[in-house]
Design an enzyme around this catalytic site. Structure first.
Site, PDB file in Angstrom:
ATOM      1  N   ASP A  82      56.526 -16.516  10.322  1.00  0.00           N
ATOM      2  CA  ASP A  82      57.093 -15.766   9.203  1.00  0.00           C
ATOM      3  C   ASP A  82      58.460 -15.191   9.587  1.00  0.00           C
ATOM      4  O   ASP A  82      58.604 -14.578  10.657  1.00  0.00           O
ATOM      5  CB  ASP A  82      56.111 -14.624   8.866  1.00  0.00           C
ATOM      6  CG  ASP A  82      56.472 -13.884   7.600  1.00  0.00           C
ATOM      7  OD1 ASP A  82      57.054 -14.509   6.690  1.00  0.00           O
ATOM      8  OD2 ASP A  82      56.163 -12.677   7.513  1.00  0.00           O
ATOM      9  N   HIS A  83      59.435 -15.386   8.742  1.00  0.00           N
ATOM     10  CA  HIS A  83      60.787 -14.826   8.961  1.00  0.00           C
ATOM     11  C   HIS A  83      61.414 -15.238  10.290  1.00  0.00           C
ATOM     12  O   HIS A  83      62.108 -14.441  10.926  1.00  0.00           O
ATOM     13  CB  HIS A  83      60.767 -13.297   8.882  1.00  0.00           C
ATOM     14  CG  HIS A  83      60.645 -12.793   7.482  1.00  0.00           C
ATOM     15  ND1 HIS A  83      61.645 -12.902   6.567  1.00  0.00           N
ATOM     16  CD2 HIS A  83      59.610 -12.207   6.845  1.00  0.00           C
ATOM     17  CE1 HIS A  83      61.242 -12.395   5.412  1.00  0.00           C
ATOM     18  NE2 HIS A  83      60.006 -11.979   5.552  1.00  0.00           N
ATOM     19  N   HIS A 208      57.499 -12.202  -1.245  1.00  0.00           N
ATOM     20  CA  HIS A 208      57.486 -11.344  -0.049  1.00  0.00           C
ATOM     21  C   HIS A 208      57.450  -9.886  -0.491  1.00  0.00           C
ATOM     22  O   HIS A 208      57.750  -9.564  -1.639  1.00  0.00           O
ATOM     23  CB  HIS A 208      58.756 -11.596   0.783  1.00  0.00           C
ATOM     24  CG  HIS A 208      58.680 -12.814   1.634  1.00  0.00           C
ATOM     25  ND1 HIS A 208      58.637 -12.769   2.998  1.00  0.00           N
ATOM     26  CD2 HIS A 208      58.612 -14.124   1.305  1.00  0.00           C
ATOM     27  CE1 HIS A 208      58.562 -14.000   3.482  1.00  0.00           C
ATOM     28  NE2 HIS A 208      58.548 -14.848   2.473  1.00  0.00           N
ATOM     29  N   ALA A 210      54.952  -7.672  -0.800  1.00  0.00           N
ATOM     30  CA  ALA A 210      53.963  -7.354  -1.845  1.00  0.00           C
ATOM     31  C   ALA A 210      53.213  -6.051  -1.581  1.00  0.00           C
ATOM     32  O   ALA A 210      52.431  -5.613  -2.421  1.00  0.00           O
ATOM     33  CB  ALA A 210      52.974  -8.512  -2.006  1.00  0.00           C
ATOM     34  N   ALA A 232      52.103  -7.152   4.639  1.00  0.00           N
ATOM     35  CA  ALA A 232      52.100  -6.636   6.017  1.00  0.00           C
ATOM     36  C   ALA A 232      51.859  -5.124   6.023  1.00  0.00           C
ATOM     37  O   ALA A 232      50.855  -4.634   6.523  1.00  0.00           O
ATOM     38  CB  ALA A 232      53.427  -6.963   6.712  1.00  0.00           C
ATOM     39  N   THR A 233      52.773  -4.375   5.430  1.00  0.00           N
ATOM     40  CA  THR A 233      52.736  -2.902   5.518  1.00  0.00           C
ATOM     41  C   THR A 233      51.410  -2.317   5.029  1.00  0.00           C
ATOM     42  O   THR A 233      50.871  -1.390   5.650  1.00  0.00           O
ATOM     43  CB  THR A 233      53.907  -2.325   4.679  1.00  0.00           C
ATOM     44  OG1 THR A 233      55.116  -2.935   5.133  1.00  0.00           O
ATOM     45  CG2 THR A 233      54.011  -0.821   4.822  1.00  0.00           C
TER      46      THR A 233
HETATM   47  P1  13P Z   1      55.391  -5.974   3.210  1.00  0.00           P
HETATM   48  O1  13P Z   1      55.395  -5.358   4.561  1.00  0.00           O
HETATM   49  O2  13P Z   1      56.205  -5.221   2.226  1.00  0.00           O
HETATM   50  O3  13P Z   1      53.997  -6.258   2.740  1.00  0.00           O
HETATM   51  O4  13P Z   1      56.112  -7.398   3.337  1.00  0.00           O
HETATM   52  C1  13P Z   1      55.471  -8.411   4.048  1.00  0.00           C
HETATM   53  C2  13P Z   1      56.216  -9.682   4.019  1.00  0.00           C
HETATM   54  O5  13P Z   1      56.892 -10.018   3.081  1.00  0.00           O
HETATM   55  C3  13P Z   1      56.076 -10.538   5.209  1.00  0.00           C
HETATM   56  O6  13P Z   1      56.824 -11.691   5.123  1.00  0.00           O
END
Ligand code: 13P
Length: 284
Positions: A82-83, A208, A210, A232-233
């Site tokens: 990812d990224h 992304h 979300a 993620a967060t």
């Molecule tokens: P968040 O941390 O806002 O959920 O974003 C996650 C993300 O887009 C990972 O690629």
């Protein structure tokens, strides 16, 4: 089995749901994601950013853990870079068996973004791996990447069509108002823009950032064509909070098997909820 995300996302696109992509950091978080997905019969993407995969855990560890999980449970799993911004890191990971990656060249202007993405796509497709790219720029903080709100850029639908055609990328992350991390106010998503992009671009579209977006908005985005939702967060915060609470109540405990357990349980509830929001339960 470790799958490429290709079939997963195309099935989601056909059937009108989204595959959740959860960012993991270690064995515990990977276990929570995979075990919950298995319980709910949901396809799932395990995502790792460069600072997780390259710096913290190591690609070989992450891949081995994902393989153990995939063999243990009969659940379609994909591991996804990812990224990633470093083309050579992506190539090395494809060489050891990663089948899904995001090359994030969104900080560059259009032509440079295309050039970098095309190089990764050409390489990945030789090894049956798939590539996600991003057009537009999300605000917020993901890993070591921080984009100020004023520098965030929404995806232009015509540019998106040209970008996909010229790069042959497998899926496209778009900027329609989400941001990485927590929001200062209520996020506003540009659904008209999403519809316009959807009408011009046939590959799966990715949302992304979300976390912290109201469920109804995420569901609406899925109904308009988003078929991968990145979180993620929203996983990290309850995991850390539960462990903090545990230590407040058990200040001398030192056994990781004890203090990790409430973190895992808190994270599991969120994974469950996100799978429900994505509509991906009972889909395999
Ligand atoms: P968040 O941390 O806002 O959920 O974003 C996650 C993300 O887009 C990972 O690629």
């Amino acid at each position: 089995m470790i799958l490429s995300t290709r079939e997963m996302l195309l099935k989601a696109q056909r059937e009108g749901y989204a595959v959740p992509a959860f960012n993991i950091h270690n064995m515990e978080t990977l276990q929570v994601v995979v075990e919950t997905a298995m319980e709910m019969e949901s396809p799932v993407i395990i995502a790792g950013t460069p600072s997780t995969i390259q710096s913290y855990a190591g690609p070989d560890y992450i891949k081995a853990m994902a393989e153990v999980a995939a063999n243990k449970y009969n659940v379609p799993i994909a591991i996804h870079l990812d990224h990633f911004e470093d083309v050579d890191d992506i190539k090395r990971n494809i060489n050891i068996g990663f089948k899904s990656c995001m090359i994030d060249a969104s900080k560059y202007e259009f032509e440079k973004n295309i050039e970098i993405v095309k190089e990764v796509v050409d390489y990945a497709h030789r090894y049956d791996a798939v590539v996600e790219a991003e057009l537009g720029k999300l605000g917020g903080k993901e890993d070591d990447l921080i984009i100020d709100e004023k520098d965030a850029l929404y995806t232009n639908p015509d540019d998106a069509a040209e970008f996909v055609r010229r790069t042959n990328v497998d899926s496209l992350a778009i900027a329609i108002g989400t941001a990485h991390g927590l929001y200062k106010g209520e996020p506003k998503l540009d659904f008209q823009r999403l519809e316009a992009i959807r009408s011009k671009v046939s590959v799966p579209l990715v949302l992304h950032g979300a976390s912290d977006v109201p469920d109804e908005l995420v569901k609406k985005a899925i109904s308009l064509g988003i078929c991968k939702v990145n979180v993620a967060t929203d996983l990290k915060i309850p995991f850390a909070n539960a462990i903090r609470t545990f230590f407040n109540e058990n200040s001398v405990e030192s056994d990781p098997r004890k203090y990790m357990a409430p973190g895992k349980e808190a994270m599991k509830q969120i994974v469950k909820h996100k799978i429900e929001v994505c509509g991906s339960a009972n889909r395999y």
